[in-house]
Motif scaffolding. Structure first.
Motif, PDB file in Angstrom:
ATOM      1  N   UNK A  91      10.243   1.411  -1.836  1.00 35.37           N
ATOM      2  CA  UNK A  91      10.165   2.832  -1.487  1.00 35.37           C
ATOM      3  C   UNK A  91      10.353   3.000   0.023  1.00 35.37           C
ATOM      4  N   UNK A  92      11.297   3.849   0.472  1.00 33.84           N
ATOM      5  CA  UNK A  92      11.506   4.037   1.923  1.00 33.84           C
ATOM      6  C   UNK A  92      10.386   4.838   2.557  1.00 33.84           C
ATOM      7  N   UNK A  93      10.243   4.640   3.861  1.00 34.75           N
ATOM      8  CA  UNK A  93       9.201   5.346   4.597  1.00 34.75           C
ATOM      9  C   UNK A  93       9.352   6.857   4.477  1.00 34.75           C
ATOM     10  N   UNK A  94      10.593   7.333   4.457  1.00 40.50           N
ATOM     11  CA  UNK A  94      10.831   8.764   4.352  1.00 40.50           C
ATOM     12  C   UNK A  94      10.255   9.379   3.092  1.00 40.50           C
ATOM     13  N   UNK A  95      10.105   8.573   2.047  1.00 38.50           N
ATOM     14  CA  UNK A  95       9.512   9.073   0.806  1.00 38.50           C
ATOM     15  C   UNK A  95       7.992   8.998   0.838  1.00 38.50           C
ATOM     16  N   UNK A  96       7.442   8.134   1.699  1.00 39.46           N
ATOM     17  CA  UNK A  96       5.991   8.006   1.776  1.00 39.46           C
ATOM     18  C   UNK A  96       5.356   9.118   2.611  1.00 39.46           C
ATOM     19  N   UNK A  97       6.095   9.587   3.614  1.00 37.26           N
ATOM     20  CA  UNK A  97       5.535  10.595   4.520  1.00 37.26           C
ATOM     21  C   UNK A  97       5.060  11.859   3.805  1.00 37.26           C
ATOM     22  N   UNK A  98       5.880  12.463   2.907  1.00 33.07           N
ATOM     23  CA  UNK A  98       5.404  13.686   2.235  1.00 33.07           C
ATOM     24  C   UNK A  98       4.196  13.443   1.341  1.00 33.07           C
ATOM     25  N   UNK A  99       4.025  12.205   0.858  1.00 30.95           N
ATOM     26  CA  UNK A  99       2.897  11.913  -0.026  1.00 30.95           C
ATOM     27  C   UNK A  99       1.568  12.082   0.682  1.00 30.95           C
ATOM     28  N   UNK A 100       1.570  11.878   2.002  1.00 36.82           N
ATOM     29  CA  UNK A 100       0.329  12.001   2.765  1.00 36.82           C
ATOM     30  C   UNK A 100       0.309  13.259   3.633  1.00 36.82           C
ATOM     31  N   UNK A 101       1.390  14.033   3.616  1.00 38.02           N
ATOM     32  CA  UNK A 101       1.493  15.159   4.532  1.00 38.02           C
ATOM     33  C   UNK A 101       0.598  16.329   4.198  1.00 38.02           C
ATOM     34  N   UNK A 102       0.440  16.656   2.910  1.00 40.41           N
ATOM     35  CA  UNK A 102      -0.332  17.845   2.534  1.00 40.41           C
ATOM     36  C   UNK A 102      -1.284  17.529   1.390  1.00 40.41           C
ATOM     37  N   UNK A 103      -1.847  16.337   1.414  1.00 37.28           N
ATOM     38  CA  UNK A 103      -2.764  15.930   0.363  1.00 37.28           C
ATOM     39  C   UNK A 103      -3.998  15.305   0.991  1.00 37.28           C
ATOM     40  N   UNK A 104      -4.957  14.953   0.151  1.00 34.98           N
ATOM     41  CA  UNK A 104      -6.153  14.253   0.623  1.00 34.98           C
ATOM     42  C   UNK A 104      -5.959  12.742   0.569  1.00 34.98           C
ATOM     43  N   UNK A 105      -4.730  12.298   0.416  1.00 32.22           N
ATOM     44  CA  UNK A 105      -4.446  10.871   0.271  1.00 32.22           C
ATOM     45  C   UNK A 105      -4.339  10.222   1.642  1.00 32.22           C
TER      46      UNK A 105
END
Length: 355
Positions: free
Chosen positions: A308-322
């Motif tokens: 998984x590229x970094x660009x796909x990981x960023x949104x996962x933590x951008x607006x969540x409690x993760x």
């Protein structure tokens, strides 16, 4: 399940439908939208409830005045479409609602305009409420957030992936220009543009994949680990998250520090005591029934694989409690990417770009 609960409600004594018209076919189409594509503008509560109700009123009115079947059906559907567009309540099943009324003159004659209230309005509202509850349970968002709605922290800032420098009017103009206003909302378009920009930036800076930046020598706990041990691991290693695995290293869930605090706060309110005493009681391994990792771990969090590229990981933590994303390989935990890992990788990418 949503239709079953809706049908059960419509058959209750509170909703008196003597002719047995409890569930109509258009409600099935509404269920598909609100449960399967909840982010669609066509599936939002206003569109669903108002669209179906107005279409029912139109269908009944046309049925009372037009007796020729083909003309009655055509007029009911076309006028329903026009009115729902004017009310910004376009909902595809609404056309079928108007058609159902026009095709069932006997039922319409029996119920009259009450047909719009029950089963249509009450049935649609019931489906929407069940869909909202289902979204909460599954970690989805329904209804979707509006562009000017506050973020989860209650502040006026846009979430990171939506800080585009584009106004709501500009985003709306893009949707209108490409005739996508019925398929996407302004909020969704902002998210897509933001995600695309992050992905493009990742390609330009040669950002690595999750496998290259993840922590792989992990401290984990089992589902039956007591919270006293979990709290001790948090203190000793200064972690903010701990993965939960089984004996074969299969990923079961994750515990964040905030889970301990949230559970302690709930206990403090329930037991009418202070937060610190409640936290001590929560992590006490000597209590009669110790609280275990499985009792507070989160299982509905984003997951990724090594490629998984970094660009796909960023949104996962951008607006969540993760705070961290587990990296899996055939359900087995092989690593974890934390926000610290992401910041370090981005800093390295920026340093390389400046050279």
């Amino acid at each position: 399940m949503g239709l079953w609960l809706t049908g059960y409600f419509l058959m209750s004594p509170a909703v008196d439908l003597e002719n047995g018209l409890y569930l109509v076919a258009p409600l099935g189409a509404t269920a598909v939208l609100v449960f399967a594509v909840p982010n669609s503008p066509l599936a939002q509560p206003w569109s669903a409830v108002i669209g179906n109700t107005v279409a029912a009123l139109v269908g009944v009115a046309i049925s009372l005045f037009i007796h020729e079947p083909t003309l009655r059906i055509a007029l009911a559907v076309s006028i329903a479409i026009f009115v729902t567009i004017m009310l910004r309540a376009v909902h595809p099943p609404a056309g079928a609602v108007a058609m159902t009324a026009a095709m069932s003159p006997e039922a319409v004659e029996h119920l009259g305009f009450w047909f719009a209230l029950a089963p249509i309005a009450t049935g649609t509202a019931s489906l929407v409420l069940i869909a909202i509850a289902y979204a909460r349970l599954t970690g989805r968002r329904y209804p979707f957030r509006q562009f000017d709605q506050q973020n989860r922290h209650g502040t006026a800032d846009r979430i990171a992936v939506e800080r585009l420098g584009l106004s709501e009017a500009e985003l709306s103009d893009i949707l209108q220009r490409y005739r996508q206003s019925f398929n996407l909302g302004v909020e969704d378009l902002a998210r897509l543009i933001g995600a695309a920009e992050l992905q493009a930036a990742a390609h330009q800076t040669g950002t690595p994949t999750a496998g290259a930046i993840m922590s792989s020598n992990l401290i984990t706990v089992k589902a039956n680990t007591d919270l006293g041990t979990v709290a001790d691991l948090f203190r000793r290693h200064r972690f903010t998250s701990l993965p939960v695995v089984d004996d074969e290293q299969r990923f079961l869930g994750i515990i964040f520090q905030r889970h301990l605090i949230s559970r302690a706060r709930e206990d403090a309110l329930r037991l009418d005591r202070g937060l610190i005493p409640a936290l001590r009681r929560l992590i006490d391994p000597e209590r009669d029934k110790p609280v275990l990792a499985i009792d507070i771990m989160s299982v509905t969090i984003p997951r990724a694989i090594a490629t998984t590229p970094l660009g796909a990981l960023l949104p996962l933590m951008g607006d969540t409690d993760v705070d961290a994303v587990p990296i899996l390989e055939y359900d087995k935990l092989i690593g974890i990417v934390t926000r610290t890992d992401l910041i370090a990788a981005m800093a390295r990418g920026l340093a390389r770009a400046d050279v």
